[in-house]
Design an enzyme around this catalytic site. Structure first.
Site, mmCIF file in Angstrom:
data_model
loop_
_atom_site.group_PDB
_atom_site.id
_atom_site.type_symbol
_atom_site.label_atom_id
_atom_site.label_comp_id
_atom_site.label_asym_id
_atom_site.label_seq_id
_atom_site.Cartn_x
_atom_site.Cartn_y
_atom_site.Cartn_z
ATOM 1 N N HIS A 267 0.872 -1.190 0.000
ATOM 2 C CA HIS A 267 0.000 0.000 0.000
ATOM 3 C C HIS A 267 0.906 1.237 0.000
ATOM 4 C CE1 HIS A 267 -3.433 2.451 0.638
ATOM 5 N NE2 HIS A 267 -3.767 2.144 1.883
ATOM 6 N N HIS A 306 -2.573 -2.260 -9.671
ATOM 7 C CA HIS A 306 -3.496 -1.626 -8.736
ATOM 8 C C HIS A 306 -4.772 -2.445 -8.690
ATOM 9 C CE1 HIS A 306 -5.858 1.506 -6.772
ATOM 10 N NE2 HIS A 306 -4.699 2.025 -6.430
ATOM 11 N N ASP A 362 2.735 5.426 -6.961
ATOM 12 C CA ASP A 362 3.986 5.324 -6.215
ATOM 13 C C ASP A 362 5.209 5.093 -7.085
ATOM 14 O OD1 ASP A 362 3.136 5.847 -3.683
ATOM 15 O OD2 ASP A 362 2.431 3.800 -3.365
#
Ligand code: ACO
Length: 428
Positions: A267, A306, A362
């Site tokens: 995460h 994702h 990210d």
């Protein structure tokens, strides 16, 4: 005519009409399906909530196939271009963009709460010199609950608003203290004449100069990164915030739990993991061999994939563009070329294409953070600051939702049947 789903139970031959609302059936409507009257009734089995809506929400909309992200209906691209984090936080928390007057009031009120209680900084001084900043952040946010016992009054709108101000204001201060502690420098005091992000940079980086000079490009870049991370509907940490909040715990305790969920490498810890991965790969030449290992199941390409986006994460697109502006100021992050090469190869590779694995938020954020002077282990903390707005908004929405109760999933028990206790001496 109301829409229904007809279910035929082959075990009994009975038919059931289950109402459909918002393209969804209620899991509890399945409980009427049973073979004998004393049975519990049909449940759904959905580990990791792959196909279960746990709430109705007005906050964030995502279309994962089309790469769309809206906060309260506003496209993320427009907010990243035209808004700032404090305004976006207001939007997420209160549902509408503030008028100029309300914005000024909101900013003033947030900035009034940026200082930390001296005992809180003493508590932070007690961490080991090499404590991970995210561990310090989680513990310190949890400790806020002991400083503000009034936060237990969760059904008072006034109290919730005060805790909201405190949390939005104090998370950058806590984050900066975590950073200063880990580099062995004294804590800085807030400068409330600066912007929210400008003050955060002051808390982080001011040395002996009486007034910190904020670089406007880095200030804007961090502001945009904060906007992009402010909410993302029912992800792991937000669901944790709602789950803890559903037991009526105070918001500081719930937020510490949400931050703990964010810490994991799958995460919010992913941006940290991306940098570690890039360092491990070492050079552009090693990229094909690394991709081969990932495809063989020996590890993941961090920053890719994702649960919801099955196309390019719209936040990653914005970050990738912004990286160039930051690198003009800081100098290029030497890992950038390797990241671009990884992305190029992965986006052409059947393994990633067929699984719809694209860069997520990210993949590039860590490169920017690193170029701005943040150590890798500060990355998840930088994620937690803006996400605080989303966590509180979701918590508040949950408390005001008459459909919500204490979270309590069911299970399918597959363990032993009843058996008699055997004293230790008689066990084999
Ligand atoms: N690298 C290689 N393969 C991957 C990756 C990846 N990053 N992500 C998924 N896959 C593969 C899986 O092995 C699986 O393949 P299979 O069907 O052959 O078994 C398939 O793609 C589907 O993956 P799941 O794990 O089922 O997808 P899920 O939705 O559960 O996982 C997650 C989503 C956790 C984000 C995953 O893509 C991942 O681990 N990514 C790397 C970590 C990361 O970047 N996390 C940040 C997410 S964004 C955020 O939280 C802010």
């Amino acid at each position: 005519m109301a829409e229904t789903l007809t279910i035929t139970d082959n075990r009994t031959g009975k038919q059931y009409e289950v109402p459909i609302h918002d393209g969804t059936i209620k899991a509890t409507d399945l409980r009427q399906i049973k073979v004998t009257p004393d049975e519990f009734g049909m449940m759904t089995y959905d580990p990791a909530f792959m196909n279960t809506a746990a709430c109705k929400s007005r906050i964030t909309y995502i279309d994962g196939d089309k790469g769309v992200l809206l906060y309260r209906g506003y496209p993320i691209e427009q907010l990243a271009e035209q808004s700032d984090f404090l305004e976006t936080a207001y939007l997420i928390l209160f549902g509408e963009l503030p008028s100029a007057k309300h914005y000024d009031e909101w900013k003033r009120n947030v900035m009034l709460h940026t200082m930390l209680h001296t005992n809180l900084s003493k508590l932070m001084e007690g961490f080991r010199h090499d404590a991970h900043p995210m561990g310090m952040f989680i513990s310190t946010v949890g400790a806020l609950s002991t400083f503000y016992p009034d936060a237990k009054d969760i059904f008072s709108a006034e109290s919730r608003r005060l805790q909201t101000l405190r949390l939005i204001a104090k998370v950058p201060s806590i984050a900066a203290y975590c950073f200063r502690h880990s580099i062995g420098r004294p804590f800085n005091l807030p400068d409330n004449d600066l912007s929210y992000v400008g003050n955060f940079l002051n808390l982080l980086f001011r040395m002996t100069e009486p007034r910190f000079t904020v670089n406007p490009v880095l200030e804007r870049a961090l502001d945009v990164l904060f906007i992009l991370h402010a909410d993302h509907e029912q992800n792991c940490s937000t669901s944790t915030m709602r789950a803890i909040g559903s037991s009526h715990a105070d918001p500081y305790s719930a937020l510490a739990g949400a931050a703990a969920a964010l810490y994991g490498p799958l995460h919010g810890g992913a941006n940290e993991a991306v940098l570690r991965m890039l360092n491990e790969i070492g050079s552009k030449n090693n990229v094909p061999a690394f991709i081969k290992r990932v495809k063989a199941g020996e590890g993941r390409l961090m920053g890719f994939g994702h649960r919801v986006y099955k196309s390019y994460d719209p936040r990653a697109k914005i970050i990738k563009r912004m990286a160039d502006l930051v690198f003009d100021v800081t100098g290029k992050n030497p890992l950038l070329d390797m990241a671009l090469e990884l992305e190029r190869i992965a986006l052409e590779d059947e393994y990633f294409v067929s699984r719809k694995l694209y860069p997520n938020v990210d993949f590039y954020s860590g490169l920017i953070y690193q170029a701005m002077g943040f150590p890798v282990d500060m990355f998840p903390v930088l994620f937690a600051i803006p996400r605080t707005a989303g966590w509180i908004a979701q918590w508040d929405e949950m408390l005001n939702d008459a459909d919500q109760k204490i979270v309590r999933p069911r299970q399918i028990y597959i363990g032993s049947g009843p058996r008699d206790y055997v004293p230790k001496e008689k066990r084999r």
